[in-house]
Design an enzyme around this catalytic site. Sequence first.
Site, PDB file in Angstrom:
ATOM      1  N   GLY A 172       0.825  -1.213   0.000  1.00 17.41           N
ATOM      2  CA  GLY A 172       0.000   0.000   0.000  1.00 17.41           C
ATOM      3  C   GLY A 172       0.854   1.254   0.000  1.00 17.41           C
ATOM      4  N   ASP A 173       1.901   1.265   0.813  1.00 19.60           N
ATOM      5  CA  ASP A 173       2.838   2.384   0.827  1.00 19.60           C
ATOM      6  C   ASP A 173       3.654   2.435  -0.463  1.00 19.60           C
ATOM      7  OD1 ASP A 173       2.632   3.673   3.496  1.00 19.60           O
ATOM      8  OD2 ASP A 173       3.114   1.681   4.212  1.00 19.60           O
ATOM      9  N   LEU A 174       4.153   1.274  -0.872  1.00 22.91           N
ATOM     10  CA  LEU A 174       5.061   1.237  -2.022  1.00 22.91           C
ATOM     11  C   LEU A 174       4.342   1.631  -3.313  1.00 22.91           C
ATOM     12  CD1 LEU A 174       6.942  -2.056  -1.115  1.00 22.91           C
ATOM     13  CD2 LEU A 174       7.748   0.288  -0.802  1.00 22.91           C
ATOM     14  N   GLN A 204      -3.479   5.680  -0.853  1.00 19.15           N
ATOM     15  CA  GLN A 204      -2.999   4.301  -0.791  1.00 19.15           C
ATOM     16  C   GLN A 204      -4.070   3.326  -1.292  1.00 19.15           C
ATOM     17  OE1 GLN A 204      -1.971   4.791   3.470  1.00 19.15           O
ATOM     18  NE2 GLN A 204      -0.121   3.659   2.976  1.00 19.15           N
TER      19      GLN A 204
END
Length: 402
Positions: A172-174, A204
């Site tokens: 989700g962050d990446l 996200q």
Amino acid sequence: MTPGALDGVTVLDLSRVLAGPYAAQIMADLGATVVKIENPKDPDVARGFPPYLRAGDAEVSGYYAQYNRGKLGLALDLASDDGKQVLKDLVVNADVLVENFRPGTMDKLGLSYETLAAINPRLVYLAISGYGRTGSRSRRPAFDNTAQAAGGLWSMNGYPDQPPVRVGVVIGDLSATMFGVIGTLAALRHAERTGQGQIVDVAQVDSILAMTETAVVDYTVEGKVWAPSGNKHSWVRPYDLFPCADGQVFFGGYTDKLWRASCELFGSPEVVDDPEIDTMRKRFDDEVYERRVKPLVLGWFANRTRAELEELAGDVVPLTAVKNIGEVVDDPETVAREMVVEADYGDLGTLRMFGQPVKLSATPATPARRANEMNEHADAVLTAVAGYSDERIAELRKAGVV
């Protein structure tokens, strides 16, 4: 050293932990001047994340260092009026600002996009958040798992007849990082042409949804809802994880051309023209695959090692050993691609971390740099970017603003 592709671009990075810092780190790798701005009373919590390089009482977080390499450090109290003014003065000469606070936080500080754009109309403002800046959920707290759950990915990952499994990395962050960088570069191009900046709003949850391959159109076209399917592809066969003598390999010889080559390589040329499995569409059938194709492939691999199979497959068919991260880091090919780089931390030692996957032939990235210490470059940043005198900087230090 050759100037990077983003040489001359100044980025103010107010973000914390991963998605925002990683986006700014990519820009730093590519040549931008990135200023990491932290609250002196509440610095980036990632500074305390493991693993650590240690020497005596001194330590540095490898996590923080990997996502903040190549940045300049400035500690700035944005709760104070003087701190707000310092940021505004920095914005005058900045090209990009990155933040990943919950929507509304910067507005409460009196530092909204509209306020900053009035100072610098060409400012590109990257805002990464869980649910984005619009919608009824925009103020909800969110982590990576929030995005995996709300974006549908969690429900699709794992094995049939078992509870779903989160993707093992913070996708989700990446994913928000990647879309954030893409959006920022697009907005920078527009600002260069027109002088007009804009908000780059990246959620996200949105980013996860955009990573779900054909799940959306499978649902909208056929009403199909993806469920966990283990290691095999939803419909491509064979395209799976297979055991071998010393581990596992991925094998994807599913097209007619690749299947024919695989049968010949692995010693079963007689099945190429078998009328039950002689076309790709026939092999895609679940019952046929499980009964005829999968046992054949298992037999090919059972008594061969990963290395033997990779050598045999060579450049002909897609077959890859499933490696642990240690094997990947120590692989000569990883070194050759400069995907493990080193940064010197003096008495603390050398940090080996992943490199920059974007390879530019004329303006190569510079990922092999250490991260900033807290407030390490305050004087240089305030002089070069904000245009402050030594006396003004001394006043701000005395007041505890910097």
